[in-house]
Design a protein around this motif. Sequence first.
Motif: not given
Length: 355
Positions: A197, A241, A247, A287
């Motif tokens: 992420n 992400r 994204c 996520g």
Amino acid sequence: MSQDEDDKSVSNRVVTLEQFIVDTFTRVGNDGIERPVDQPDQIGGGGTYAIIGGRMFVPPSKLGMIIDYTPDTLPTNMRNALKEFGEEMWVFRERTDGHPTARAVNKYDEQARHFQYLTKPLLLTPNSLLGTTIGNPLPSTIHFISYPAPRAEIILSEVFQLKQRRAWNPIIIWEPEEENLVVLERIARNIHVIGPNHNEILRLFPMTIPPSSSESELREIYSQACNRIALLRPKIGVVIRCGHLGCCYSSTPPLDMKPEVKWIPAYWNPQRTGWKQGKVVDPTGAGNAFMGGLAAALNMNLSLDEAVIWGSVAASFTIEQDGLPVLTKNADKELWNGEDPLKRVKIMKKTREDI
């Protein structure tokens, strides 16, 4: 002939190597003091959210997760709630190491979320699946998070051993939480999808982002990171992400080509009708649900372009409430929070076509 030699079949199933966790919550105020939140304990764990993210699109027989627990520390309502998603998804296994069901606190400080175990976790590996209904036969896709690090190389070493013994060659979906760039560079070619992420990107590639950075500046930073990871040549590609920004992702290109970094928006964004009506309640687990939806798509031989849409839709349902989304049935159709996930997939595909 041994069981290992005899059983070389693979099930069409996505299995997470993450553990079930009972989540509790606190918030750090402006005075720096941490206080409990008026919110009951809830089902948690990145693996749980990932498997539920996949469950939005595939039946329970195509998914799997081990629930390590002790009877007096896993509330009956939580166990029953898990079973509502499909009993065959779960392997309930009583702990024998003297520790209770894993429990953790999620600390919220403005926009940041901090995670801390309150009890000793059980770190699962591919060998943990052996002898269970989700490990015999072995699954076609595995998902794991390298928290606490290091875990990735341990898991890969067992995959290689089982490849020798059982001809096992699963799709590997990896969230590189807490791993460092040296490890990433060393093992990237053995991973199918690397999915950090935006916070994990900043740990992998230390950089200073000014508080006043615009969205376009953030997109450029994440795009550059995506490009760098794609050049490490994971087997399928990389997905970053980026919270409310959506994204960015790239398939691994042929050797003579540069990566093509693409963006898709988050399903819930300011341009979506309903955004201002309080649709975004709690980002916990979104996520991970994204990665579960993505894993389910890739396990069905869909493209990375399609898989990131499944992931985005899985995340969209996850943020609409505290805890897991609600599964109901209308005739023969399953609904999540009262809606068909494939409807949102069609909406996102149409949005992409219109960009």
